[in-house]
Design an enzyme around this catalytic site. Structure first.
Site, PDB file in Angstrom:
ATOM      1  N   LYS A   8       0.836  -1.203   0.000  1.00 33.00           N
ATOM      2  CA  LYS A   8       0.000   0.000   0.000  1.00 33.00           C
ATOM      3  C   LYS A   8       0.873   1.258   0.000  1.00 33.00           C
ATOM      4  CE  LYS A   8      -3.450  -0.002   2.952  1.00 33.00           C
ATOM      5  NZ  LYS A   8      -4.737  -0.159   2.292  1.00 33.00           N
ATOM      6  N   ARG A  78      -2.943   2.926   8.833  1.00 36.87           N
ATOM      7  CA  ARG A  78      -3.253   1.631   8.204  1.00 36.87           C
ATOM      8  C   ARG A  78      -2.015   0.767   8.068  1.00 36.87           C
ATOM      9  NH1 ARG A  78      -8.137   2.382   4.597  1.00 36.87           N
ATOM     10  NH2 ARG A  78      -8.456   4.622   4.565  1.00 36.87           N
ATOM     11  N   GLY A  87      -7.466  -7.513   5.244  1.00 30.49           N
ATOM     12  CA  GLY A  87      -8.278  -7.597   6.452  1.00 30.49           C
ATOM     13  C   GLY A  87      -7.634  -8.304   7.631  1.00 30.49           C
ATOM     14  N   MET A  89      -4.774  -7.448   9.266  1.00 30.85           N
ATOM     15  CA  MET A  89      -4.160  -6.563  10.262  1.00 30.85           C
ATOM     16  C   MET A  89      -5.094  -5.368  10.505  1.00 30.85           C
ATOM     17  SD  MET A  89      -0.167  -6.818   9.216  1.00 30.85           S
ATOM     18  CE  MET A  89      -0.392  -6.394   7.523  1.00 30.85           C
ATOM     19  N   ARG A 322      -5.356  -0.342  -8.148  1.00 31.79           N
ATOM     20  CA  ARG A 322      -4.766  -1.684  -8.201  1.00 31.79           C
ATOM     21  C   ARG A 322      -5.196  -2.351  -9.497  1.00 31.79           C
ATOM     22  NH1 ARG A 322      -8.568  -3.981  -3.358  1.00 31.79           N
ATOM     23  NH2 ARG A 322     -10.489  -3.308  -4.298  1.00 31.79           N
ATOM     24  N   HIS A 440     -14.828 -41.923 -11.891  1.00 32.72           N
ATOM     25  CA  HIS A 440     -15.154 -42.287 -13.260  1.00 32.72           C
ATOM     26  C   HIS A 440     -15.959 -41.199 -13.944  1.00 32.72           C
ATOM     27  CE1 HIS A 440     -17.707 -44.181 -16.362  1.00 32.72           C
ATOM     28  NE2 HIS A 440     -16.572 -44.777 -16.673  1.00 32.72           N
ATOM     29  N   ARG A 548      -7.969 -44.631 -24.104  1.00 37.10           N
ATOM     30  CA  ARG A 548      -8.326 -45.710 -23.174  1.00 37.10           C
ATOM     31  C   ARG A 548      -9.228 -46.675 -23.923  1.00 37.10           C
ATOM     32  NH1 ARG A 548      -8.590 -40.967 -19.416  1.00 37.10           N
ATOM     33  NH2 ARG A 548      -7.445 -41.478 -17.524  1.00 37.10           N
ATOM     34  N   ARG A 604      -3.546 -47.321 -25.562  1.00 39.97           N
ATOM     35  CA  ARG A 604      -3.215 -48.133 -24.394  1.00 39.97           C
ATOM     36  C   ARG A 604      -3.978 -49.448 -24.431  1.00 39.97           C
ATOM     37  NH1 ARG A 604      -4.794 -45.961 -18.544  1.00 39.97           N
ATOM     38  NH2 ARG A 604      -6.883 -46.555 -19.223  1.00 39.97           N
ATOM     39  N   GLU A 731       3.137 -45.705 -13.931  1.00 42.23           N
ATOM     40  CA  GLU A 731       2.063 -45.364 -13.002  1.00 42.23           C
ATOM     41  C   GLU A 731       2.110 -46.216 -11.734  1.00 42.23           C
ATOM     42  OE1 GLU A 731      -1.748 -45.988 -14.912  1.00 42.23           O
ATOM     43  OE2 GLU A 731      -1.001 -47.713 -16.012  1.00 42.23           O
ATOM     44  N   SER A 751       4.919 -42.749 -20.524  1.00 48.35           N
ATOM     45  CA  SER A 751       3.877 -41.754 -20.272  1.00 48.35           C
ATOM     46  C   SER A 751       3.486 -41.888 -18.801  1.00 48.35           C
ATOM     47  CB  SER A 751       2.666 -42.008 -21.173  1.00 48.35           C
ATOM     48  OG  SER A 751       1.672 -41.062 -20.873  1.00 48.35           O
ATOM     49  N   GLY A 753       1.318 -41.969 -15.845  1.00 48.77           N
ATOM     50  CA  GLY A 753      -0.091 -42.046 -15.465  1.00 48.77           C
ATOM     51  C   GLY A 753      -0.168 -41.563 -14.029  1.00 48.77           C
ATOM     52  N   THR A 754      -0.284 -40.265 -13.881  1.00 51.14           N
ATOM     53  CA  THR A 754      -0.154 -39.700 -12.535  1.00 51.14           C
ATOM     54  C   THR A 754      -1.380 -39.920 -11.658  1.00 51.14           C
ATOM     55  OG1 THR A 754      -0.655 -37.602 -13.613  1.00 51.14           O
ATOM     56  CG2 THR A 754       1.633 -37.981 -12.965  1.00 51.14           C
ATOM     57  N   ASN A 755      -2.476 -40.406 -12.256  1.00 47.64           N
ATOM     58  CA  ASN A 755      -3.621 -40.748 -11.400  1.00 47.64           C
ATOM     59  C   ASN A 755      -3.251 -41.954 -10.538  1.00 47.64           C
ATOM     60  OD1 ASN A 755      -5.057 -38.803 -12.824  1.00 47.64           O
ATOM     61  ND2 ASN A 755      -5.867 -40.302 -14.269  1.00 47.64           N
ATOM     62  N   ASP A 756      -2.802 -43.007 -11.220  1.00 48.37           N
ATOM     63  CA  ASP A 756      -2.413 -44.199 -10.463  1.00 48.37           C
ATOM     64  C   ASP A 756      -1.108 -43.986  -9.714  1.00 48.37           C
ATOM     65  OD1 ASP A 756      -4.314 -46.366 -10.594  1.00 48.37           O
ATOM     66  OD2 ASP A 756      -4.081 -46.238 -12.770  1.00 48.37           O
ATOM     67  N   CYS A 818      -0.049 -38.377 -18.941  1.00 53.34           N
ATOM     68  CA  CYS A 818      -1.426 -38.494 -19.413  1.00 53.34           C
ATOM     69  C   CYS A 818      -2.430 -38.613 -18.265  1.00 53.34           C
ATOM     70  CB  CYS A 818      -1.588 -39.660 -20.387  1.00 53.34           C
ATOM     71  SG  CYS A 818      -1.246 -41.252 -19.645  1.00 53.34           S
ATOM     72  N   TYR A 838       5.893 -33.857 -23.910  1.00 61.48           N
ATOM     73  CA  TYR A 838       4.521 -33.403 -24.083  1.00 61.48           C
ATOM     74  C   TYR A 838       3.682 -33.639 -22.835  1.00 61.48           C
ATOM     75  CZ  TYR A 838       3.174 -38.294 -24.622  1.00 61.48           C
ATOM     76  OH  TYR A 838       2.951 -39.621 -24.384  1.00 61.48           O
TER      77      TYR A 838
HETATM   78  C1  PEP Z   1      -3.397 -42.715 -14.833  1.00 60.76           C
HETATM   79  O1  PEP Z   1      -3.383 -43.627 -14.020  1.00 60.76           O
HETATM   80  O2  PEP Z   1      -2.918 -41.595 -14.608  1.00 60.76           O
HETATM   81  C2  PEP Z   1      -4.011 -42.916 -16.145  1.00 60.76           C
HETATM   82  C3  PEP Z   1      -3.913 -41.993 -17.094  1.00 60.76           C
HETATM   83  O3  PEP Z   1      -4.740 -44.039 -16.325  1.00 60.76           O
HETATM   84  P1  PEP Z   1      -6.242 -44.235 -15.778  1.00 60.76           P
HETATM   85  O4  PEP Z   1      -6.706 -42.905 -15.276  1.00 60.76           O
HETATM   86  O5  PEP Z   1      -7.019 -44.719 -16.925  1.00 60.76           O
HETATM   87  O6  PEP Z   1      -6.039 -45.235 -14.712  1.00 60.76           O
HETATM   88 MG    MG Z   2      -3.895 -45.636 -14.674  1.00 58.20          MG
END
Ligand code: PEP
Ligand code: MG
Length: 864
Positions: A8, A78, A87, A89, A322, A440, A548, A604, A731, A751, A753-756, A818, A838
């Site tokens: 400020k 202030r 807000g 302080m 601002r 899902h 998939r 896959r 994964e 690749s 598979g960051t979900n698993d 992915c 990628y």
């Molecule tokens: C994952 O596991 O990140 C992935 C892309 O595969 P799925 O989500 O189908 O398990």
């Molecule tokens: Mg997976």
């Protein structure tokens, strides 16, 4: 000079040196705060002397003296640290009023009520902030005063009422603290400055810094500034303006103001403010000065400004400027305009739009006016953005049927399963009571670009009686009733709410072209159908990073063949059923290769456990038994055979192919035959076959050898040259740790598979953890939900290990991601830094990833 003057203070100083009329004042630096704490919460004498000197200068400038009994100067005190902590302080206004100067102010302004109201507010603020009394101590007195007179608003209080309040407030201070309210204005000022320094370390300020990761600051600055008032008559006023339209981005002055009013009156909505353009008629000189000032400030800060101004007896003051908040459409337009106007460079333009905001532009949206008026009945997770209006149905087959009959439907389920794919595809929107952001329903809906609100715990769904009950209100929604969903914020509305179509104008295209020039990461898409592939390509996707294949087994006749395969008692039986699936698969892949002509297409092999393809409900089992000519008993035995306690850690991915190699044989055949067919059409194809859930080198090498044999043999027989790649998902954490060996075994790409990988790496169920992860995030255990934003410290480390090991063997190893994280901006930046080739994400996130990838490059260059 933010570090020393606070945000400020620096801003006020900068505007002052630009020649902008800011109410005069001075800033006590953050270094003084640091000293204050190191010196047992005492100000150095030298600082006190300097404060007095600066105050004298301020008094000269304003031609008034603090606490003067005839014409007092009033000041505000202030806080303001280098990072904004809104807000958290303390602030004290109207300093300089006492029993004498209040009369002077009344006389000078000719507004007795205003003077006494200002005084009672000062006492309340000082009592609360400096003397550390409860806010409620004063609120109770105020409420009592209003009640006894039958008033509704504070504004109903008369001058006499306010005088009486001042007496009562002072008595309360005496009662609680045993002291008189300080009458010496300089003492008021010093006490207030100390109180602001103290507020740097109050509980909420400390927590705010923890939660927002604000570290390394030495303290807050204190800004002492002359007060100006917009309620001193018809030549005074106050307002808020934007240098450009914050909803559309149009380069037109925009704002609202009220004459003879204070900021609070505008906010409280007691009076309706006027369009700032009216000011031109009312006071053309001030209007011109305001517009010129706004232009100067915008040019200086090189961004659209949100400004507060006050006119005090014909004199314009700017209280604050601002960078203004804006909609996605405005952000894009303003960024492009500012570059074209030469105010900022392209690189800066790229940074000016929050990639996540683009979501708003790519989907159908609720009309903001209708949304504000609509009846919101529940809130779930914003699983897939967009808006949907439709009649409620409870089964996927009804969703399909009703849509075929020309109706718009919202599919409501406890949770969805892969079997629901057709219905999900038909529905305008999907609402589930259970499941998280990677459930899902969420994953499939995002992939299809269908609006989805998931995990809506506010409702209970009775799929048997076909009703939804809202838990809080008891509202019951039946089949055929209308619901509206907003997948961008997770809200659910009763009835129909008006929507508007996405607005991808020319500016959007321009910005994306700049992003494409800048970025190094390629952006692919997760798509299972030629339609989704085409949508993604339209959004700029450069290939498919994940197809998939299991989703292809649910449509129409295919599920029958799939079930026949599962129920077969021997290899021959399975092969016979798989032979029926082959032509479908081949056709699917032909469609994908055509849609992505010239780009890589990663397909896959079958991933989910087989039980997902069998029914669970009694009646469905009975129906299947008839259809397949298998007894209910036998069917149930098979289903129970396939039952697993932890299916996500069970017989899935490459483990299926190891035990039933005929499945992967069929898929490899379909992929390569499709590629040959499309290549023969003269089109460029780049098939990439990906093996999921690999944990050990043997799993990979056994399957790769087998697949390679099939592919090479087919290509040789076709007599053409066709390159294809074989690779694996990373994964399972173990795969990351043996990544070098997997490359030695011939893998040509990875690749993530960051979900698993998140599920298994952090030991969190991707389907259930959402329930408590919210609490984890609230407590700062994870900074973000690790299924939405990659946990760079932990899961990211597994990725770094895999990259290092994999590229150690083959420096050119192609690496992508992915998982759902592939379209999340912070993760995209991480992927850029770690040298991935990628990212791959659902079609509607492709533009987000393109912009995020460009921003990663721009930020990296800035750091350099
Ligand atoms: C994952 O596991 O990140 C992935 C892309 O595969 P799925 O989500 O189908 O398990
Ligand atoms: Mg997976």
């Amino acid at each position: 000079m933010k570090e020393i003057l606070g945000g400020k203070g620096a801003n006020l100083a900068e505007m002052t040196s630009l020649g902008i009329k800011v109410p005069p004042g001075f800033t006590i630096t953050t270094e003084v705060c640091d000293y204050y704490y190191k010196n047992g919460k005492n100000l150095a004498d030298e600082v006190k002397t300097q404060i007095n000197e600066k105050l004298a200068e301020l008094e000269t400038k304003m031609g008034k003296k603090l606490g003067d009994s005839a014409d007092p100067l009033l000041v505000s005190v202030r806080s303001g640290a280098a990072s904004s902590m809104p807000g958290m302080m303390d602030t004290i206004l109207n300093l300089g009023l006492n029993d004498e100067s209040v009369k002077g102010l009344a006389q000078k302004t000719g507004n007795e009520r205003f003077a006494w109201d200002s005084y009672r507010r000062l006492i309340q603020m000082m009592g609360n902030v400096v003397l550390e009394m409860e806010h409620a101590d004063f609120e109770r007195i105020l409420e009592h005063a209003k009640e006894s007179k039958g008033y509704k608003y504070d504004t109903d209080l008369t001058t006499d009422d306010l005088k009486e309040l001042v007496n009562q407030y002072k008595a309360k201070i005496k009662e609680k603290k045993g002291i008189d309210f300080p009458q010496d204005p300089k003492e008021q000022m010093m006490l207030s400055a100390n109180a602001v320094f103290n507020s740097w370390n109050n509980y909420r300020a400390i927590r705010y810094r923890e939660i927002n990761h604000i570290v390394g600051l030495i303290g807050t600055a204190v800004n002492i500034q002359a007060m100006v008032f917009g309620n001193l008559g018809d030549d005074s006023g106050t307002g808020v303006c934007f240098t450009r339209n914050p909803s559309t981005g149009e380069a037109k002055f925009y704002g609202e103001y009220l004459m003879n009013a204070q900021g609070e009156d505008v906010v409280a909505g007691i009076r309706t403010p006027l369009n700032v353009l009216e000011l031109e008629k009312q006071n053309p000189e001030i209007y011109k000065e305001l517009v010129d000032t706004c232009n100067t400030v915008e040019k200086h800060y090189r961004d659209m400004q949100d400004m507060e101004f006050t006119i005090q007896q014909g004199k314009l003051y700017i209280l604050q400027a601002r960078n203004g908040k804006r909609t996605a459409a405005a952000a894009v337009k303003i960024a492009v305009d500012l570059v074209n106007e030469g105010l900022i460079a392209k690189d800066e333009g790229i940074l000016r739009v929050d990639p996540n905001q683009l979501n708003q532009l790519l989907h159908k949206q609720l009309d903001p006016v209708s949304k504000a008026e609509a009846q919101q009945i529940a809130k779930g997770l914003p699983a897939s953005p967009g808006a949907a209006v439709g009649q409620v149905v409870f089964t996927a087959s009804e969703a399909f049927q009703w849509t075929a009959d020309g109706k718009a439907v919202v599919l409501v389920r406890l949770e969805t399963s892969p079997e629901d794919i057709d219905g999900m595809h038909s529905a305008k929107g999907i609402l589930t009571a259970r499941g998280g952001m990677t459930s899902h329903a969420a994953v499939v809906a995002r992939g299809m670009g269908t609006c989805c609100v998931a995990g809506c715990a506010d409702i209970s769904v009775d799929e048997v009686n076909k009703t939804v009950t809202v838990k809080d209100s008891g509202i019951v929604i039946k089949e055929g009733d209308y619901l509206t969903l907003d997948g961008s914020d997770g809200s659910v509305y009763l009835g129909k709410v008006a929507t508007k179509d996405p607005d991808i104008g020319g500016d959007f295209g321009i910005l994306m072209a700049w992003a494409d020039e800048a970025r190094k990461l390629r952006v692919r898409t997760n798509a299972d159908t030629p339609h989704d592939a085409a949508v993604a390509r339209n959004f700029g996707a450069e290939g498919i990073g994940l197809c998939r294949t299991e989703h292809m087994f649910f449509e129409g006749e295919r599920i029958k063949a799939m079930r026949e395969m599962i129920l077969a008692s021997d290899v021959e039986g399975r092969k016979k059923a798989l032979a029926k699936l082959l032509p479908y698969q081949k056709d699917d892949f032909i469609g994908l290769f055509r849609a992505m002509e010239g780009f890589g297409v990663t397909i896959r092999l079958l991933d989910p456990p087989l039980h997902e393809f069998l029914p669970t409900e009694e009646e469905d089992i009975a129906e299947l038994s008839k259809e397949m000519n298998v007894s209910v008993q036998q069917l149930k035995e098979k289903i129970s055979d396939l039952h697993e306690f932890n299916p996500m850690l069970g017989h899935r991915g490459c483990r299926l192919a190891i035990t039933y190699p005929e499945i992967s044989d069929m898929q490899a055949t379909a992929i390569i035959e499709a590629a040959i067919a499309v290549a023969k059409e003269g089109k460029e194809v780049h098939p990439e076959i990906m093996i999921p859930i690999v944990a050990t080198v043997k799993e990979y090498s056994i399957l790769a050898t087998r697949i390679k044999e099939i592919c090479d043999q087919k290509i040789a027989a076709a007599g053409i040259v066709l390159e294809y790649k074989l690779g694996t998902m990373i994964e399972v954490p173990r795969a990351a740790l043996v990544a070098d060996k997997i490359v030695e075994a011939g893998a040509q790409f990875f690749s993530f598979g960051t979900n698993d990988l998140t599920q298994m790496g952090a030991g969190l169920s991707r389907d259930d953890a959402g329930k408590f992860l919210k609490e984890y995030v609230a407590q700062g255990i994870y900074e973000y939900d690790p299924f939405q934003v990659l946990d760079q410290e932990g899961i990211g480390e597994l990725m770094r290990i895999a990259i290092k090991k994999g590229r150690g063997v083959n420096p050119d190893l192609k690496i992508g991601i992915c998982g759902e994280h592939g379209g999340e901006p912070m993760t995209v930046e991480f992927c850029h830094r770690e040298g991935l080739n990628y990212v791959s994400c659902s079609p509607f996130r492709v533009p987000i990833a393109r912009l995020a990838a460009a921003q990663a490059v721009v930020r990296e260059n800035l750091k350099k």
